[in-house]
Each structure stands twice: as C-alpha cells, then as structure tokens.
Design a protein around this motif. Structure first.
Motif, PDB file in Angstrom:
ATOM      1  N   PHE A  14      34.312   6.841  70.344  1.00 25.78           N
ATOM      2  CA  PHE A  14      35.688   6.352  70.319  1.00 25.78           C
ATOM      3  C   PHE A  14      36.571   7.289  69.501  1.00 25.78           C
ATOM      4  O   PHE A  14      37.683   7.625  69.904  1.00 25.78           O
ATOM      5  N   THR A  15      36.072   7.739  68.362  1.00 27.37           N
ATOM      6  CA  THR A  15      36.836   8.655  67.509  1.00 27.37           C
ATOM      7  C   THR A  15      37.079   9.977  68.223  1.00 27.37           C
ATOM      8  O   THR A  15      38.195  10.492  68.216  1.00 27.37           O
ATOM      9  N   ALA A  16      36.074  10.520  68.864  1.00 25.05           N
ATOM     10  CA  ALA A  16      36.228  11.794  69.576  1.00 25.05           C
ATOM     11  C   ALA A  16      37.226  11.674  70.714  1.00 25.05           C
ATOM     12  O   ALA A  16      38.081  12.548  70.899  1.00 25.05           O
ATOM     13  N   ILE A  17      37.156  10.592  71.459  1.00 28.77           N
ATOM     14  CA  ILE A  17      38.088  10.389  72.571  1.00 28.77           C
ATOM     15  C   ILE A  17      39.501  10.197  72.032  1.00 28.77           C
ATOM     16  O   ILE A  17      40.454  10.757  72.551  1.00 28.77           O
ATOM     17  N   SER A  18      39.651   9.412  70.977  1.00 33.48           N
ATOM     18  CA  SER A  18      40.974   9.168  70.390  1.00 33.48           C
ATOM     19  C   SER A  18      41.598  10.458  69.897  1.00 33.48           C
ATOM     20  O   SER A  18      42.775  10.716  70.117  1.00 33.48           O
ATOM     21  N   ILE A  19      40.825  11.284  69.216  1.00 36.62           N
ATOM     22  CA  ILE A  19      41.353  12.548  68.700  1.00 36.62           C
ATOM     23  C   ILE A  19      41.730  13.473  69.847  1.00 36.62           C
ATOM     24  O   ILE A  19      42.777  14.108  69.831  1.00 36.62           O
ATOM     25  N   THR A  20      40.905  13.523  70.873  1.00 44.10           N
ATOM     26  CA  THR A  20      41.186  14.387  72.014  1.00 44.10           C
ATOM     27  C   THR A  20      42.489  14.014  72.688  1.00 44.10           C
ATOM     28  O   THR A  20      43.311  14.867  72.996  1.00 44.10           O
ATOM     29  N   TYR A  21      42.706  12.733  72.926  1.00 45.75           N
ATOM     30  CA  TYR A  21      43.905  12.311  73.638  1.00 45.75           C
ATOM     31  C   TYR A  21      45.123  12.157  72.733  1.00 45.75           C
ATOM     32  O   TYR A  21      46.243  12.201  73.187  1.00 45.75           O
ATOM     33  N   ALA A  22      44.911  11.971  71.435  1.00 43.46           N
ATOM     34  CA  ALA A  22      46.039  11.739  70.534  1.00 43.46           C
ATOM     35  C   ALA A  22      46.730  13.035  70.129  1.00 43.46           C
ATOM     36  O   ALA A  22      47.910  13.034  69.857  1.00 43.46           O
ATOM     37  N   ARG A  23      46.028  14.127  70.083  1.00 43.97           N
ATOM     38  CA  ARG A  23      46.620  15.370  69.636  1.00 43.97           C
ATOM     39  C   ARG A  23      47.365  16.047  70.772  1.00 43.97           C
ATOM     40  O   ARG A  23      46.860  16.185  71.862  1.00 43.97           O
ATOM     41  N   ALA A  24      48.571  16.459  70.466  1.00 43.91           N
ATOM     42  CA  ALA A  24      49.313  17.274  71.428  1.00 43.91           C
ATOM     43  C   ALA A  24      48.781  18.690  71.278  1.00 43.91           C
ATOM     44  O   ALA A  24      48.575  19.159  70.175  1.00 43.91           O
ATOM     45  N   PRO A 127      50.666  10.941  67.259  1.00 34.67           N
ATOM     46  CA  PRO A 127      49.289  10.727  67.704  1.00 34.67           C
ATOM     47  C   PRO A 127      48.862   9.264  67.733  1.00 34.67           C
ATOM     48  O   PRO A 127      47.930   8.913  68.421  1.00 34.67           O
ATOM     49  N   MET A 128      49.549   8.411  67.030  1.00 32.81           N
ATOM     50  CA  MET A 128      49.151   7.001  67.006  1.00 32.81           C
ATOM     51  C   MET A 128      49.726   6.201  68.172  1.00 32.81           C
ATOM     52  O   MET A 128      49.101   5.286  68.669  1.00 32.81           O
ATOM     53  N   SER A 129      50.932   6.533  68.601  1.00 30.23           N
ATOM     54  CA  SER A 129      51.573   5.720  69.640  1.00 30.23           C
ATOM     55  C   SER A 129      51.771   6.476  70.950  1.00 30.23           C
ATOM     56  O   SER A 129      52.241   5.897  71.914  1.00 30.23           O
ATOM     57  N   PHE A 130      51.430   7.755  70.976  1.00 27.70           N
ATOM     58  CA  PHE A 130      51.624   8.601  72.151  1.00 27.70           C
ATOM     59  C   PHE A 130      53.093   8.703  72.551  1.00 27.70           C
ATOM     60  O   PHE A 130      53.429   9.025  73.675  1.00 27.70           O
ATOM     61  N   SER A 131      53.990   8.386  71.631  1.00 22.45           N
ATOM     62  CA  SER A 131      55.414   8.519  71.894  1.00 22.45           C
ATOM     63  C   SER A 131      55.873   9.870  71.356  1.00 22.45           C
ATOM     64  O   SER A 131      55.177  10.528  70.596  1.00 22.45           O
ATOM     65  N   ALA A 132      57.067  10.272  71.751  1.00 22.84           N
ATOM     66  CA  ALA A 132      57.601  11.558  71.312  1.00 22.84           C
ATOM     67  C   ALA A 132      58.058  11.446  69.862  1.00 22.84           C
ATOM     68  O   ALA A 132      58.955  10.677  69.542  1.00 22.84           O
ATOM     69  N   ARG A 133      57.440  12.201  68.977  1.00 22.05           N
ATOM     70  CA  ARG A 133      57.838  12.252  67.573  1.00 22.05           C
ATOM     71  C   ARG A 133      59.068  13.143  67.423  1.00 22.05           C
ATOM     72  O   ARG A 133      59.952  12.876  66.628  1.00 22.05           O
ATOM     73  N   CYS A 134      59.099  14.215  68.209  1.00 22.70           N
ATOM     74  CA  CYS A 134      60.227  15.143  68.219  1.00 22.70           C
ATOM     75  C   CYS A 134      60.422  15.671  69.634  1.00 22.70           C
ATOM     76  O   CYS A 134      59.443  15.931  70.338  1.00 22.70           O
TER      77      CYS A 134
END
Length: 141
Positions: A14-24, A127-134
């Motif tokens: 779960f951690t590996a998948i979350s990090i993979t998809y959360a990072r731009a 990375p937490m909400s997959f929304s645009a931070r900037c």
C-alpha cells in the motif's frame, strides 16, 4: 489473530503504491529538463503558492500539454468571502491531470502567468489529495 507477515506485506505494498501515484514526476522529455539553466531551475524551486507552500522542484512538477489547461473553469464570486476563503475559491483556470479529468484550479494554487520563465504550463500536485498544489499557466495565459 492477525497474520503479521501478511499484514506487513499489505502495508508495504500500500505504501509503495501510494508513493508511486502520489508523487508528481517530470513528464516532459529529458532534454527539456536538461536544457534548463541553473537560474531557471532556482526560479522553479522558489515558486510558492498563495499559502506559501513550495510548488515543485524541476524534477517533481510536470509540464502540461497545450490542450491540458485552459481558462474555461468555474470562477467563484469572492466579493462576500473572507481573504482566506477567497484564496480557496476557484480561479477560472482548469487543468487536465493524469486521471484524464478536468480539475478547477483554486486561487491559492495559481501562479501569476506573467512571471512564467518556462513558456509552458507546469503543475505541482498535492501528494495527499491529488489536487493541483500549484499551477503555472503557459504562454497565452
């Protein structure tokens, strides 16, 4: 009783998948990143949204295709809002993210397009909400 080895494997996966998809990650051609001079890299690293959070580094933001951003989003009326609420209002810009859907850009995430030293649009994701931070609109913004 929980099966501890199975639980451990599930947490790691779960951690590996979350990090993979959360990072731009940089989605542009490698030569585009390599072509940035140190001054431009420093400028990108110094970008901040309206809450003061860093936008992205040259390696963790991603360029947006010409047809991946526009000014056809929803604009919220901020006349009756507090300053804090106005920062969270929708700006009228929108971007198409990796999920293929259009997302409205909040005022807090919008970087003044007149300051764009890159010429193309750039998005840094939360990375937490997959929304645009900037969101830095490209030329013509």
């Amino acid at each position: 009783m929980l099966n501890r080895p199975l639980l451990s494997v599930a947490v790691v996966l779960f951690t590996a998948i979350s990090i993979t998809y959360a990072r731009a990650v940089w989605q542009g051609p490698p030569q585009m990143l390599a072509a940035l001079g140190q001054e431009t890299r420093d400028w990108v690293q110094g970008l901040r949204n309206k809450f003061g959070s860093p936008c992205c580094d040259t390696a963790d933001g991603f360029p947006v295709e010409v047809d991946g951003w526009d000014m056809a989003g929803i604009v919220d009326d901020t006349s009756g809002m507090t300053a804090w609420e106005a920062k969270d209002a929708r700006s009228g810009y929108r971007v198409r993210l990796h999920d293929g859907k259009w997302h409205d850009v909040r005022n807090s995430a919008l970087i003044d397009p007149n300051t764009n030293e890159l010429g193309y649009a750039l998005v840094g994701l939360n990375p937490m909400s997959f929304s645009a931070r900037c969101v830095l609109p490209g030329s013509g913004g």
